[in-house]
Write a protein that holds these residues in place. Structure first.
Motif, PDB file in Angstrom:
ATOM      1  N   UNK A 100       0.821  -1.208   0.000  1.00  0.00           N
ATOM      2  CA  UNK A 100       0.000   0.000   0.000  1.00  0.00           C
ATOM      3  C   UNK A 100       0.855   1.259   0.000  1.00  0.00           C
ATOM      4  N   UNK A 101       0.281   2.336  -0.504  1.00  0.00           N
ATOM      5  CA  UNK A 101       0.943   3.643  -0.457  1.00  0.00           C
ATOM      6  C   UNK A 101       0.570   4.398   0.816  1.00  0.00           C
ATOM      7  N   UNK A 102      -0.366   3.852   1.577  1.00  0.00           N
ATOM      8  CA  UNK A 102      -0.825   4.491   2.814  1.00  0.00           C
ATOM      9  C   UNK A 102       0.130   4.142   3.951  1.00  0.00           C
ATOM     10  N   UNK A 103       0.707   5.136   4.575  1.00  0.00           N
ATOM     11  CA  UNK A 103       1.699   4.893   5.629  1.00  0.00           C
ATOM     12  C   UNK A 103       1.109   4.194   6.849  1.00  0.00           C
ATOM     13  N   UNK A 104      -0.144   4.506   7.190  1.00  0.00           N
ATOM     14  CA  UNK A 104      -0.767   3.866   8.341  1.00  0.00           C
ATOM     15  C   UNK A 104      -0.995   2.371   8.079  1.00  0.00           C
ATOM     16  N   UNK A 105      -1.387   2.069   6.838  1.00  0.00           N
ATOM     17  CA  UNK A 105      -1.575   0.666   6.471  1.00  0.00           C
ATOM     18  C   UNK A 105      -0.232  -0.059   6.497  1.00  0.00           C
ATOM     19  N   UNK A 106       0.813   0.597   6.038  1.00  0.00           N
ATOM     20  CA  UNK A 106       2.158   0.008   6.056  1.00  0.00           C
ATOM     21  C   UNK A 106       2.610  -0.304   7.484  1.00  0.00           C
ATOM     22  N   UNK A 107       2.277   0.577   8.419  1.00  0.00           N
ATOM     23  CA  UNK A 107       2.673   0.361   9.812  1.00  0.00           C
ATOM     24  C   UNK A 107       2.069  -0.937  10.353  1.00  0.00           C
ATOM     25  N   UNK A 135      -4.891 -16.712  -9.645  1.00  0.00           N
ATOM     26  CA  UNK A 135      -4.699 -15.511  -8.845  1.00  0.00           C
ATOM     27  C   UNK A 135      -5.023 -14.245  -9.647  1.00  0.00           C
ATOM     28  N   UNK A 136      -5.782 -13.385  -9.024  1.00  0.00           N
ATOM     29  CA  UNK A 136      -6.151 -12.115  -9.639  1.00  0.00           C
ATOM     30  C   UNK A 136      -5.012 -11.121  -9.441  1.00  0.00           C
ATOM     31  N   UNK A 137      -4.113 -11.028 -10.415  1.00  0.00           N
ATOM     32  CA  UNK A 137      -2.931 -10.181 -10.234  1.00  0.00           C
ATOM     33  C   UNK A 137      -3.209  -8.698 -10.437  1.00  0.00           C
ATOM     34  N   UNK A 138      -4.485  -8.329 -10.703  1.00  0.00           N
ATOM     35  CA  UNK A 138      -4.808  -6.900 -10.767  1.00  0.00           C
ATOM     36  C   UNK A 138      -5.125  -6.352  -9.378  1.00  0.00           C
ATOM     37  N   UNK A 139      -5.217  -7.254  -8.386  1.00  0.00           N
ATOM     38  CA  UNK A 139      -5.515  -6.818  -7.025  1.00  0.00           C
ATOM     39  C   UNK A 139      -4.320  -6.086  -6.430  1.00  0.00           C
ATOM     40  N   UNK A 140      -3.121  -6.613  -6.664  1.00  0.00           N
ATOM     41  CA  UNK A 140      -1.906  -6.045  -6.081  1.00  0.00           C
ATOM     42  C   UNK A 140      -1.126  -5.274  -7.129  1.00  0.00           C
ATOM     43  N   UNK A 141      -0.480  -4.223  -6.670  1.00  0.00           N
ATOM     44  CA  UNK A 141       0.404  -3.455  -7.554  1.00  0.00           C
ATOM     45  C   UNK A 141       1.757  -3.322  -6.870  1.00  0.00           C
ATOM     46  N   UNK A 142       2.776  -3.242  -7.683  1.00  0.00           N
ATOM     47  CA  UNK A 142       4.127  -3.098  -7.157  1.00  0.00           C
ATOM     48  C   UNK A 142       4.291  -1.713  -6.531  1.00  0.00           C
ATOM     49  N   UNK A 143       4.800  -1.695  -5.324  1.00  0.00           N
ATOM     50  CA  UNK A 143       5.019  -0.415  -4.627  1.00  0.00           C
ATOM     51  C   UNK A 143       6.144   0.349  -5.316  1.00  0.00           C
ATOM     52  N   UNK A 144       5.843   1.571  -5.749  1.00  0.00           N
ATOM     53  CA  UNK A 144       6.837   2.357  -6.490  1.00  0.00           C
ATOM     54  C   UNK A 144       7.920   2.938  -5.595  1.00  0.00           C
ATOM     55  N   UNK A 145       7.693   2.950  -4.281  1.00  0.00           N
ATOM     56  CA  UNK A 145       8.671   3.512  -3.350  1.00  0.00           C
ATOM     57  C   UNK A 145       9.141   2.424  -2.385  1.00  0.00           C
ATOM     58  N   UNK A 146      10.419   2.068  -2.413  1.00  0.00           N
ATOM     59  CA  UNK A 146      10.909   1.054  -1.469  1.00  0.00           C
ATOM     60  C   UNK A 146      10.778   1.528  -0.032  1.00  0.00           C
ATOM     61  N   UNK A 147      10.659   0.591   0.877  1.00  0.00           N
ATOM     62  CA  UNK A 147      10.540   0.945   2.288  1.00  0.00           C
ATOM     63  C   UNK A 147      11.810   1.598   2.803  1.00  0.00           C
TER      64      UNK A 147
END
Length: 289
Positions: free
Chosen positions: A191-198, A229-241
């Motif tokens: 996710x791109x959401x920081x709270x979700x990442x936490x 598997x539905x690979x449209x559900x997930x997207x590659x995170x453009x910003x590494x952790x």
């Protein structure tokens, strides 16, 4: 005084024995090689003594069986549930041992904990028994069952229900299912959401401390083999952790020099953000993204 056929007196005859015991006496008197040959009466007494010993052994065995009945029901349920959590096959075997185990195996707590490792995620050839078994597990809140249902709804293309699936996966994760924690953690880190990442980092850090990240990854990969598997559900995170330059202690991960074949290879001193960037690459490949 009347005489017997072998010359002894009738008053000294040995007690009447059955033909089976007589045969055993004959065998005993034949095989014993001793200067002082035992009399038939002595042999008979020895056989009686042996029979009494066998009866005592049988009584001890019966006592061991009745000791199961002496256990409190809660303890018996815990025993059967522990066996069920290890293997469904072991649960099936213990039910065959005695009626007490068979009755106890019907308790909801046992169904809540039974392992579903031997069941495929998708029942391509469903049968009534398997369907009834899995439905009972779901009704009892079995966390393996919740985890599998969450995976099906989240990843099953094109009939999946993403939000419902993720919600069920989170319930399984909060109840202590490690593979559910892994999947929820990886999805959250995409996710791109920081709270979700936490929240994702919290799950993954827990698994890393248990040293079971690689093991969870392998189990998830194995289970998802049978799913489109539905690979449209997930997207590659453009910003590494990890956005630190070469000064980061986890720089070897970025250069693909860190190959984790086992959880023991995971060096806890290295950068945790790099560790999860590395793990995400495995997750992306699993879904071809």
């Amino acid at each position: 005084m009347a005489r017997t056929r072998n010359g002894g007196s009738a008053g000294c005859s040995i007690p009447h024995v059955s033909s089976t015991v007589s045969a055993r006496i004959a065998h005993e008197t034949h095989v014993v090689q001793s200067p002082l040959q035992q009399s038939p009466h002595q042999t008979y007494l020895r056989l009686v003594k042996r029979k009494r010993s066998e009866r005592r052994h049988t009584r001890k065995g019966a006592y061991s069986t009745t000791s199961i009945k002496a256990l409190p029901r809660d303890s018996l349920i815990e025993v059967v549930a522990t066996v069920a959590a290890h293997s469904f096959i072991d649960l099936h075997n213990i039910k065959l041992c005695c009626k007490d185990f068979l009755d106890t195996a019907e308790d909801n707590y046992v169904w809540e904990r039974v392992s579903l490792d031997t069941f495929p995620l998708i029942q391509w050839l469903p049968n009534d028994k398997a369907t009834s078994f899995l439905n009972r597990c779901m009704e009892c809140g079995n966390i393996d069952s919740l985890y599998r249902e969450g995976l099906r709804k989240y990843f099953d293309y094109p009939n999946g229900k993403i939000d419902d699936g993720l919600g069920i996966l989170k319930v399984a994760a909060e109840k202590g299912h490690n593979e559910a924690k892994y999947v929820c953690g990886m999805i959250s880190l995409c996710s791109e959401d920081n709270e979700v990442k936490k929240q994702g980092l919290k799950y993954m850090h827990f698994l890393r401390k248990l040293k079971c990240v690689v093991n969870c990854r392998k189990k998830v990969k194995q289970l998802l083999k049978s799913v489109w598997k539905n690979n449209v559900v997930l997207v590659r995170n453009s910003h590494p952790l990890c956005n630190v330059n070469s000064t980061c202690k986890g720089w070897r991960v970025k250069k693909d020099r860190w190959v984790l074949l086992d959880d023991d290879d995971d060096d806890m001193s290295l950068c945790e953000y790099c560790r999860w960037d590395h793990e995400l690459e495995f997750f992306y490949r699993l879904f071809n993204i």
